[in-house]
Motif scaffolding. Structure first.
Motif, PDB file in Angstrom:
ATOM      1  N   HIS A 288       0.653  -1.298   0.048  1.00  8.03           N
ATOM      2  CA  HIS A 288      -0.147   0.016   0.022  1.00  8.03           C
ATOM      3  C   HIS A 288       0.852   1.282   0.038  1.00  8.03           C
ATOM      4  CE1 HIS A 288      -2.933   3.054   1.300  1.00  8.03           C
ATOM      5  NE2 HIS A 288      -2.228   3.333   2.084  1.00  8.03           N
ATOM      6  N   LEU A 289       1.959   1.237   0.802  1.00  6.02           N
ATOM      7  CA  LEU A 289       2.877   2.250   0.898  1.00  6.02           C
ATOM      8  C   LEU A 289       3.372   2.539  -0.396  1.00  6.02           C
ATOM      9  CD1 LEU A 289       4.236   2.027   4.279  1.00  6.02           C
ATOM     10  CD2 LEU A 289       2.786   3.568   3.657  1.00  6.02           C
ATOM     11  N   VAL A 290       4.078   1.445  -1.085  1.00  8.17           N
ATOM     12  CA  VAL A 290       4.505   1.735  -2.393  1.00  8.17           C
ATOM     13  C   VAL A 290       3.728   2.052  -3.417  1.00  8.17           C
ATOM     14  CG1 VAL A 290       5.965   0.265  -4.178  1.00  8.17           C
ATOM     15  CG2 VAL A 290       6.444  -0.254  -1.739  1.00  8.17           C
ATOM     16  N   SER A 291       2.470   1.450  -3.430  1.00  5.06           N
ATOM     17  CA  SER A 291       1.527   1.780  -4.568  1.00  5.06           C
ATOM     18  C   SER A 291       0.924   3.112  -4.325  1.00  5.06           C
ATOM     19  CB  SER A 291       0.426   0.872  -4.546  1.00  5.06           C
ATOM     20  OG  SER A 291      -0.371   0.916  -3.349  1.00  5.06           O
ATOM     21  N   ASP A 292       1.188   3.849  -3.332  1.00  6.13           N
ATOM     22  CA  ASP A 292       0.544   5.083  -2.966  1.00  6.13           C
ATOM     23  C   ASP A 292       1.625   6.224  -2.928  1.00  6.13           C
ATOM     24  OD1 ASP A 292      -2.054   4.345  -2.811  1.00  6.13           O
ATOM     25  OD2 ASP A 292      -2.306   4.744  -0.823  1.00  6.13           O
ATOM     26  N   HIS A 298       2.242  13.731  -3.474  1.00  7.05           N
ATOM     27  CA  HIS A 298       1.214  14.982  -3.275  1.00  7.05           C
ATOM     28  C   HIS A 298       1.183  15.574  -2.155  1.00  7.05           C
ATOM     29  CE1 HIS A 298      -2.533  16.964  -4.400  1.00  7.05           C
ATOM     30  NE2 HIS A 298      -3.153  16.539  -3.438  1.00  7.05           N
ATOM     31  N   GLU A 299       1.216  14.745  -0.931  1.00  9.65           N
ATOM     32  CA  GLU A 299       1.093  15.490   0.518  1.00  9.65           C
ATOM     33  C   GLU A 299       2.239  16.303   0.740  1.00  9.65           C
ATOM     34  OE1 GLU A 299      -1.601  14.860   3.033  1.00  9.65           O
ATOM     35  OE2 GLU A 299      -2.226  15.119   1.283  1.00  9.65           O
ATOM     36  N   VAL A 300       3.375  15.929   0.197  1.00  7.45           N
ATOM     37  CA  VAL A 300       4.713  16.440   0.119  1.00  7.45           C
ATOM     38  C   VAL A 300       4.479  17.852  -0.302  1.00  7.45           C
ATOM     39  CG1 VAL A 300       7.092  16.852  -0.143  1.00  7.45           C
ATOM     40  CG2 VAL A 300       5.954  14.616   0.602  1.00  7.45           C
ATOM     41  N   ARG A 404      -2.129  13.206   8.521  1.00  7.28           N
ATOM     42  CA  ARG A 404      -3.596  13.013   8.952  1.00  7.28           C
ATOM     43  C   ARG A 404      -4.045  11.864   8.399  1.00  7.28           C
ATOM     44  NH1 ARG A 404      -5.374  19.222  10.258  1.00  7.28           N
ATOM     45  NH2 ARG A 404      -3.995  19.744  11.721  1.00  7.28           N
ATOM     46  N   ASN A 405      -3.766  11.787   6.991  1.00  2.60           N
ATOM     47  CA  ASN A 405      -4.761  10.754   6.267  1.00  2.60           C
ATOM     48  C   ASN A 405      -3.773   9.845   6.041  1.00  2.60           C
ATOM     49  OD1 ASN A 405      -2.899  12.420   4.847  1.00  2.60           O
ATOM     50  ND2 ASN A 405      -4.353  12.600   2.909  1.00  2.60           N
ATOM     51  N   VAL A 437       6.170  17.645  15.319  1.00  2.10           N
ATOM     52  CA  VAL A 437       6.695  18.112  13.846  1.00  2.10           C
ATOM     53  C   VAL A 437       5.577  18.190  12.912  1.00  2.10           C
ATOM     54  CG1 VAL A 437       8.025  17.577  11.876  1.00  2.10           C
ATOM     55  CG2 VAL A 437       9.051  17.413  14.283  1.00  2.10           C
ATOM     56  N   MET A 438       4.626  17.151  12.905  1.00  7.76           N
ATOM     57  CA  MET A 438       3.500  17.265  12.093  1.00  7.76           C
ATOM     58  C   MET A 438       2.676  18.091  12.247  1.00  7.76           C
ATOM     59  SD  MET A 438       4.261  15.311   9.548  1.00  7.76           S
ATOM     60  CE  MET A 438       2.606  15.577   8.759  1.00  7.76           C
ATOM     61  N   SER A 439       2.250  18.309  13.519  1.00  8.44           N
ATOM     62  CA  SER A 439       1.517  19.467  13.741  1.00  8.44           C
ATOM     63  C   SER A 439       1.850  20.988  13.577  1.00  8.44           C
ATOM     64  CB  SER A 439       1.092  19.394  15.536  1.00  8.44           C
ATOM     65  OG  SER A 439       0.624  20.260  15.896  1.00  8.44           O
ATOM     66  N   GLU A 440       3.233  20.967  13.721  1.00  6.37           N
ATOM     67  CA  GLU A 440       3.684  22.455  13.141  1.00  6.37           C
ATOM     68  C   GLU A 440       3.724  22.530  11.750  1.00  6.37           C
ATOM     69  OE1 GLU A 440       5.324  25.134  14.649  1.00  6.37           O
ATOM     70  OE2 GLU A 440       4.781  24.286  16.695  1.00  6.37           O
ATOM     71  N   LEU A 441       3.840  21.530  11.238  1.00  5.58           N
ATOM     72  CA  LEU A 441       3.575  21.493   9.459  1.00  5.58           C
ATOM     73  C   LEU A 441       2.408  21.986   9.035  1.00  5.58           C
ATOM     74  CD1 LEU A 441       5.804  18.623   8.269  1.00  5.58           C
ATOM     75  CD2 LEU A 441       6.399  21.033   8.185  1.00  5.58           C
TER      76      LEU A 441
END
Length: 453
Positions: A288-292, A298-300, A404-405, A437-441
């Motif tokens: 799943h991680l590879v295929s996505d 896109h999230e980056v 978050r997703n 870190v993710m919250s800050e981003l």
């Protein structure tokens, strides 16, 4: 008082470092000078030289010498040290298993369900082998389970050791009615009552060990007598969040009546099926991680973080991670198409590296923390140029920066130039800091959007 042992035994074995010590003996790393290999030597203490204890030592020798299985430690030799004529001491020369025991492993970070299934399967196979030869181990516990690490394999293999109180066919040593032998926290109910034992007793103890792998806690802690009595009054609590098949297997293995527990061969089959199921789930998650990957990239792009200036907040988080984990380097990384960008790089004057050699690119393929405690022996890292070449990386622990997703953008990682272990509290701290870190981003993205509206 601990005995001082000679540097050489039988002019062949050079005794070196202490590996571990129990109530009756100490285990040392040693070198077999004749064959040029390292071995483990178990030397019994002086107080273990009266007649009953000599018989116990001889019983362990007889058991080990008769066993040959990949889930059981191998006995190479036995001897008697007569340095002190009045106090002869038996010693066993055994296979040296590189790795930690399960007790040490449980004191670190949590274990994945897949790893628990693999360990359980290894041990169940070993028990099926010894039970088929009439042997009852009687002391299944995490400290007696060694996790052997092989450079050609991707996981540690569980090996059962310490047959010092085992029962086996034609032995003069039989269970004495009313006596309790074993480690209190892992006794079966019939063992706690001092009754005669069969294979079901080992199955119960294995159930307690597997349960502890899931919960991180001993099911029956405390002083020996209260701990032993507790299992006669209640069943251990099995977490509701476990999958139904695991709850069923553990509840049957931990039935208070031995006749209600499954035969060893059935436990082997159940745990083999669990390994297959958990491996399939793990591969599906990785697939799943590879295929996505396009969606991850896109999230980056959505968070717009690759071309932003240096940020003091991330520098403080990285510095805190390095300090709390006592390592020289900590990095907040973002994995792009072909580069790994270091948004913060405490202890390292570098802003980017190619994606291929970067361990962060492997860590984002994980659903949780990705840890390499000794990169020189870990097959996932030993050929990596950051390990094998001048940089000299030997320890890496990375926690994915997860949106978050559910997409892993990069990692918060800590690095050292020496092998080391990482504790469960340290991993929890890294996980909390990665979430920060993710919250800050996300907050910075919302702020930029608000400023434009």
């Amino acid at each position: 008082m601990t005995t001082q042992f000679p540097k050489f035994l039988e002019a062949r074995y050079r005794v070196k470092d202490l590996i571990g010590r129990g109530g009756m003996a100490s285990v040392y790393r040693a070198t077999d000078e004749r064959l040029g290999r390292d071995v483990a030597i178990k030397i019994f203490e002086l107080r273990a030289t009266d007649v009953p204890n000599i018989q116990r030592q001889q019983a362990e020798i007889n058991v080990l010498a008769s066993l040959n299985h990949h889930s059981i430690v191998t006995l190479f030799d036995v001897g008697v040290d007569r340095t002190e004529a009045d106090h002869p001491q038996i010693f066993l020369v055994m296979e040296l298993v590189d790795g930690v025991n399960l007790r040490q492993r449980l004191d670190r970070d949590p274990m994945s369900t897949r790893h628990i299934a693999q360990i359980g399967y290894d041990l169940a196979e070993g028990l099926d082998y010894i039970h088929g030869r009439g042997v009852i181990h009687r002391d299944i516990k995490p400290a007696n389970i060694l996790l052997a690490e092989y450079s050609s394999d991707s996981r540690a293999r569980a090996r059962l050791t310490d047959f010092g109180i085992a029962l086996f066919p034609d032995s003069a040593r039989v269970t004495t009615q009313g006596m309790t032998t074993g480690t209190a926290a892992y006794l079966s109910p019939e063992q706690a009552r001092g009754e005669n034992l069969g294979p079901a007793s080992d199955i119960y103890a294995l159930g307690l060990v597997l349960l502890e792998c899931f919960t991180g806690e001993t099911a029956f802690p405390g002083e020996p007598i209260p701990s032993a009595l507790a299992r006669l009054q209640r069943d251990p609590a099995i977490p509701q969040e476990l999958a139904p098949e695991w709850r069923h297997l553990l509840s049957t293995m931990l039935a208070r009546k031995p006749e209600q527990r499954p035969p060893t061969a059935e436990v082997v089959l159940a745990l083999h099926q669990a390994v297959i199921a958990e491996t399939g789930r793990h591969r599906s998650a990785v697939d799943h991680l590879v295929s996505d990957e396009p969606a991850r990239l896109h999230e980056v792009a959505r968070l717009d973080i690759l071309d932003t200036p240096a940020d003091g907040a991330f520098d403080r988080i990285a510095a805190l991670a390095a300090r709390l984990c006592d390592v020289p380097i900590a990095i907040v990384s973002i994995v792009d198409t072909d580069r790994i960008w270091f948004k913060s790089h405490h202890g390292l004057d570098l802003e980017e590296i190619p994606r291929d050699p970067g361990l962060c690119a492997s860590a984002i393929m994980s659903e949780g923390p990705w840890v390499v405690e000794d990169a020189r022996t870990d097959p996932r890292a030993l050929a990596n140029p950051l390990v094998a070449e001048e940089f000299g990386l030997q320890f890496y622990a990375g926690v994915p920066l997860t949106t978050r997703n559910g997409y892993n953008l990069g990692t918060l990682c800590v690095i050292d130039f020496r092998p080391r272990a990482i504790t469960a509290p340290e991993l929890r701290t890294l996980t909390d800091l990665a979430a920060l870190v993710m919250s800050e981003l996300e907050l910075r993205l919302e702020s930029r959007r608000a400023a434009l509206s």
